[in-house]
Enzyme design. Sequence first.
Site, PDB file in Angstrom:
ATOM      1  N   GLU A 248      63.442  49.725 103.078  1.00 20.54           N
ATOM      2  CA  GLU A 248      62.172  49.279 102.488  1.00 20.54           C
ATOM      3  C   GLU A 248      62.387  47.835 102.067  1.00 20.54           C
ATOM      4  OE1 GLU A 248      59.737  51.015 102.901  1.00 20.54           O
ATOM      5  OE2 GLU A 248      60.574  53.020 103.153  1.00 20.54           O
ATOM      6  N   CYS A 282      57.356  44.669  95.534  1.00 18.64           N
ATOM      7  CA  CYS A 282      57.300  44.185  96.924  1.00 18.64           C
ATOM      8  C   CYS A 282      55.929  44.440  97.541  1.00 18.64           C
ATOM      9  CB  CYS A 282      58.421  44.796  97.757  1.00 18.64           C
ATOM     10  SG  CYS A 282      58.387  46.561  97.753  1.00 18.64           S
TER      11      CYS A 282
HETATM   12  C1  SIN Z   1      58.785  48.050  95.344  1.00 21.92           C
HETATM   13  O1  SIN Z   1      58.410  47.035  94.802  1.00 21.92           O
HETATM   14  O2  SIN Z   1      59.811  48.048  96.042  1.00 21.92           O
HETATM   15  C2  SIN Z   1      58.068  49.360  95.170  1.00 21.92           C
HETATM   16  C3  SIN Z   1      56.695  49.243  94.722  1.00 21.92           C
HETATM   17  C4  SIN Z   1      56.049  50.579  94.533  1.00 21.92           C
HETATM   18  O3  SIN Z   1      56.638  51.626  94.805  1.00 21.92           O
HETATM   19  O4  SIN Z   1      54.920  50.595  94.106  1.00 21.92           O
END
Ligand code: SIN
Length: 475
Positions: A248, A282
Amino acid sequence: MKTQLLIDGTWRDGADGDQISVLNPATGDEVASIAAGTPADAVAACDAAAAAQRGWAATAPRVRAEVLRNCFQILIDHTDELAELITLEHGKPLADAKGEIAYAAEFFRWNSEEAVRIRGSISTAPGGANKIIVRHPPVGVVVIVTPWNFPAAMITRKLAPALAAGNAVVIKPPREAPLTALRIGELLEQAGVPTGLVNLVPTKDSGAWFGAAVDHKATRMVSFTGSTEVGRVLLARAAQRVLKVCMELGGNAPFIVFDDADVEAAVEGALVAKMRHSAETCTAANRFFAQAGVADEFTEKLATAMGAMKVGSGMEPGVQCGPMINAGAVDSIDGLVKAAVGAGATTALGGGPVSGPGFFYEPTVLGNVSPQSPITEAEIFGPVAPVIPFTDTDLMISQANNTEMGLAAYVYTQNIGLGLSVSERLESGMVGLNRGAMSDPAAPFGGMKQSGLGREGASEGIYEFCETQYIAASW
Ligand code: SIN
């Protein structure tokens, strides 16, 4: 609370006795010193995981499910304590930290329900000579590497499906924010997770640690959340042993507001998409494309709403935006803002760091940003909203897609047909249509293009942690 490594059910120091200093980003002060793991500790953790995994894989799915349900409950029961730890080491407001614990716990509940639904199939070969039996055993030992922005949820999003499928894990929690992970490790022991199944080894030397874990003969998979830059390095390293991977990675989400959108709702959604968890996600909206008819109104209203947010230590009541993780993050955000303004963007709000102590940046809204500005290419990871006005929808979509990333996107319009057709044209693994948040353990989280490989959550998530075996059988 424990501040050592958890290996094979024992809390102990690292092989060379080294320590990691954990800072509170709201003050810059040290809040804890924890044991640092070495490559030898990573190997010991993989040994322990390999030994524990066989018994766990042979445990009835219903029993695995019940252990996971206990994990859900114990996290919920410790919400306040865990949320305070998150805020202490990450800085996000307590309300966001509590939301993170609910989100993190839910991965255990969801996967406790999935553990008993790992399905295979049986069919007759087209020629009729045999049956084709397909089954999904666990992969074995999984190495999990997680980021600092969600100290709890990015671990449980991987750990819960890994355990549900019958795997054992070795986790490298983030060096910047490892305390929540260590406390969760303690709680999971109390919830009945068998000894050796979950090993926690923070380290200062990520490269050597990762190499040792990947080279262990029992390791069969790497699951990583973090930047695309680091993901490429880990992928290359994991490829040397042809390991299964789930990645991810970074995002560069467009947030698109059409002329017919409910602007108040779009601003409300923008606040969530941009500012949740101190703007360090992210999935954060990174580029705001506003159609010419609403661009000024949207920019002004967004600036008003972001300007009303209380910035400060996440521990203080009413704070809605905490500090950035460190001084380097503040510098990098500021560099992007200054470059955009230098290239002609207007400053509707903010535009600079907040003086210390701590690592704060002002909520910032930039108007009239050029789609070519470097701020539209970088993952900002901070409270800055660059607004790019547009007139031509096709051109805007090509600009929205003109990035190596493809994690999240947001579309605001009252014309649901337009919203769906634009969503389909966006090269993005997840789209929020008239919604500023889409993260949900019951939905497949993940990106297209260089935002990642594989999906976490939903029914798909558990199969990432399974092999596929086919048996050609005659009887
Ligand atoms: C992330 O920022 O990696 C995850 C964001 C989310 O699960 O909402």
